[in-house]
Design a protein around this motif. Sequence first.
Motif, mmCIF file in Angstrom:
data_model
loop_
_atom_site.group_PDB
_atom_site.id
_atom_site.type_symbol
_atom_site.label_atom_id
_atom_site.label_comp_id
_atom_site.label_asym_id
_atom_site.label_seq_id
_atom_site.Cartn_x
_atom_site.Cartn_y
_atom_site.Cartn_z
ATOM 1 N N HIS A 6 16.130 17.131 45.439
ATOM 2 C CA HIS A 6 15.193 16.019 45.239
ATOM 3 C C HIS A 6 14.794 15.926 43.763
ATOM 4 O O HIS A 6 13.854 16.587 43.328
ATOM 5 N N HIS A 8 14.483 12.911 40.320
ATOM 6 C CA HIS A 8 14.514 11.504 39.911
ATOM 7 C C HIS A 8 14.951 11.365 38.460
ATOM 8 O O HIS A 8 14.735 12.259 37.648
ATOM 9 N N HIS A 38 14.422 6.297 43.730
ATOM 10 C CA HIS A 38 13.831 5.415 44.737
ATOM 11 C C HIS A 38 14.673 4.154 44.931
ATOM 12 O O HIS A 38 14.836 3.367 44.004
ATOM 13 N N GLU A 61 16.048 8.002 47.623
ATOM 14 C CA GLU A 61 14.811 8.168 48.389
ATOM 15 C C GLU A 61 14.358 6.775 48.823
ATOM 16 O O GLU A 61 13.972 5.953 47.990
ATOM 17 N N ASP A 244 11.258 17.387 43.371
ATOM 18 C CA ASP A 244 10.706 16.047 43.150
ATOM 19 C C ASP A 244 10.391 15.863 41.661
ATOM 20 O O ASP A 244 9.368 15.282 41.299
ATOM 21 N N HIS A 246 10.229 14.459 38.056
ATOM 22 C CA HIS A 246 10.231 13.124 37.445
ATOM 23 C C HIS A 246 10.250 13.250 35.922
ATOM 24 O O HIS A 246 9.686 12.406 35.208
HETATM 25 ZN ZN ZN Z 1 10.711 11.735 45.100
#
Ligand code: ZN
Length: 279
Positions: A6, A8, A38, A61, A244, A246
């Motif tokens: 996961h 981004h 996303h 996602e 996750d 970013h």
């Molecule tokens: Zn995410």
Amino acid sequence: MRSDLHVHSSASDGTDPPAEVMRRAALAGLDVVALTDHDTVAGLAEARTAAGPITLLPGMELSCRLDGRSLHMLAYLFDPDQPELAAELARIRDDRVLRARAMVDKLAGLGVDISWEQVAAIAGEAVVGRPHIARAMAASGAIASPREAFTRDWIADGGRAYVDRYALDPARAIGLVRAAGGVAVLAHPRAGRDTWVTDEQVTRLAATGLAGVEVFHPDQSEAERARLLALASDLSLVATGGSDDHGSLTGYRPGGETTPAEAYQDLLSRVPDCGKKGP
Ligand SMILES: [Zn+2]
Ligand SMILES: [Zn+2]
């Protein structure tokens, strides 16, 4: 084997281009990385080129809504050109633009002097989202930093300038991903109040073909991880993990959470037509 399923890139709301994300993943000692922007696969080609020795697991996602609440669905190894899935992705992306424009209009009504053109310029090639509006607001001087935009005064969920957006029913998302030859994993079900998914809801989704549930996520407590592990075991779901990340927004954390090696293999074994296709 270390797998972060996961992360981004700037193809959605991460700060770094896909190639840079892969470089940092290599520095973090990862063997497998899933790029899960996303509602878009736009970053995958660049990530693949820059993957080097890392296995890139193609992902995304998906924005969903269940019983009035936002829910995120991770998808892996699907064919993004499968017509039904491609049409839904186009619809989600088109709606993101309409929604961002509507939020800019609401902000103007609240005296915030930003334009759609400024927001679009900040987003560039990325799928436009609230972080881009937040940056425009900070640039205009309406707020001191982008983070301040995410309150009820502005564009947090339910905020004065917030606009709801089109989102998929999660059971439909699971069906679309499976029909496109992929697997679906429920993202961070216990990461926060706004996106809380109950045991009962997870059970319902498991019955519609969900493959896994994200257990190891930075915003999930040890207690919630233990509960989710038990639930995953009861429902025969794969317990995955991911950072996750970013980019600078989250303090560069690829590899901060990972998926256990056996779980990763289990996930691959659930790809509908595995054998024909790998990461
Ligand atoms: Zn995410
Ligand atoms: Zn998410």
